[in-house]
Scaffold this active site. Sequence first.
Site, PDB file in Angstrom:
ATOM      1  CB  CYS A   1     -52.990  -0.036  43.102  1.00 39.02           C
ATOM      2  SG  CYS A   1     -53.273   1.028  44.528  1.00 39.02           S
TER       3      CYS A   1
ATOM      4  CB  CYS B   1     -54.461   4.714  42.139  1.00 38.49           C
ATOM      5  SG  CYS B   1     -52.922   3.815  41.778  1.00 38.49           S
TER       6      CYS B   1
ATOM      7  CB  CYS C   1     -49.496   1.176  44.379  1.00 37.26           C
ATOM      8  SG  CYS C   1     -50.037   2.023  42.869  1.00 37.26           S
TER       9      CYS C   1
ATOM     10  CB  CYS D   1     -51.343   5.913  44.563  1.00 35.34           C
ATOM     11  SG  CYS D   1     -51.826   4.306  45.257  1.00 35.34           S
TER      12      CYS D   1
ATOM     13  CG  ASP E   1     -67.798 -19.957  35.317  1.00 41.86           C
ATOM     14  OD1 ASP E   1     -67.018 -20.788  34.800  1.00 41.86           O
ATOM     15  OD2 ASP E   1     -67.764 -18.748  35.050  1.00 41.86           O
TER      16      ASP E   1
END
EC number: 6.3.5.13
Length: 412
Positions: free
Chosen positions: A201, A204, A217, A220, A338
Amino acid sequence: MAESTQPLSPRARLAVTAGKAAAAVSRAAGRGSGSVIGGKVALRVDPDLLGRLAGHLDVVLVSATNGKTTTTRLIAEALRAAGEVVSNALGANMPAGITSALSAGANARFGVIEVDEKYLAGVARDVSPKAIALLNLSRDQLDRAAETRMLAERWREGLQGLKTTVIANADDPLVVWAASSSGQVVWVAAGQEWKDDAWSCPSCGGVLQHHGDDWRCGACGFGRPTPTWVLSGDHVLDPNGSAWPIHLQLPGRANKANATSAAAVAAAFGVAPQVALQRMQSVAAVAGRYDVVSYEGRDIRLLLAKNPAGWLETFSLIDGPPAPVILSVNARGADGTDTSWLWDVDYTRLAGHPVVVIGDRRLDLAVRLEVAAVDFRVCDTFQEALQQLPPGRVEAIANYTAFQDLRRIVGN
């Protein structure tokens, strides 16, 4: 329509002239379109030029990790139903390239501007857009791009207090987190096949629970907002519940999602969805992407895939009969150096296809395919690769600079 500004100041006119001259010199030297160097020169002469050039335009900014070039093109075609459009159609999406594009828009009504994710907040401050379209956020150019959560936070901070309509993908938790700081958001259910960057999330840090199209979530309660525009099969559902058919020349589910977001943007500028979608039908390719070209007696479809989410969407275009496939990966400056992202791509989707690998980092890709138990051959050149493949149309999938290499080879 945006209010007309005063004519450009002498300094701004000088900046535009200097930029165009620098671009012309770059083109004459064979160094590309010159849009970036032209913009850099212009901004050096007048650092406020971008805002001055956009002053008379109704502007929409389009930003995302994947799909922004195509969506920008679709929006531009839709808005031409209502007036002249200026756009950075070739994808030069940082301030210098955007400045070059807008310098050609003195008589335009609309500015449809693709913006690199890292520059969105700054460009938005400069051009005061009427709308901003946010499509997705996923991992990309791992050696230099900010982590996706950081980009979402940067977007969120940049949108606070900005007087603009945000058209945002309700299916991407990071986009929802970023857009939620805006006072006016239009939510679009455009879909999100790649979910590996959105399991925690952004509010949170808890674990996001995914149930079909919904996500939330458990800690929260932060969750998917209710969309007002929806991609439903081959139709766009508008806020009134009316279904409008999508008839694109561009292939795949991802482009139907792009068209859905583009229709929502066009509506914010007063263009009805049936008109917008009809105009989008004229787009057959975008900067060479999806083009089918004839080369040495073979039909070759050129497909761009720059990161794991893009490769996943591209593989969906070649599902079905096992067409021959050429894969090309570079790791030059514009790609990011990369290549560890190769391990995030599900290359088992290529099982059954005759596969040949080329490009600067062909051995990196070869190791990845071997681990995925995909049969392949490694070749040094595109021409050699074609000779190794059976008859029939060839799907050529490449990341950014490798894609440009292929376009030069086949004369596209």
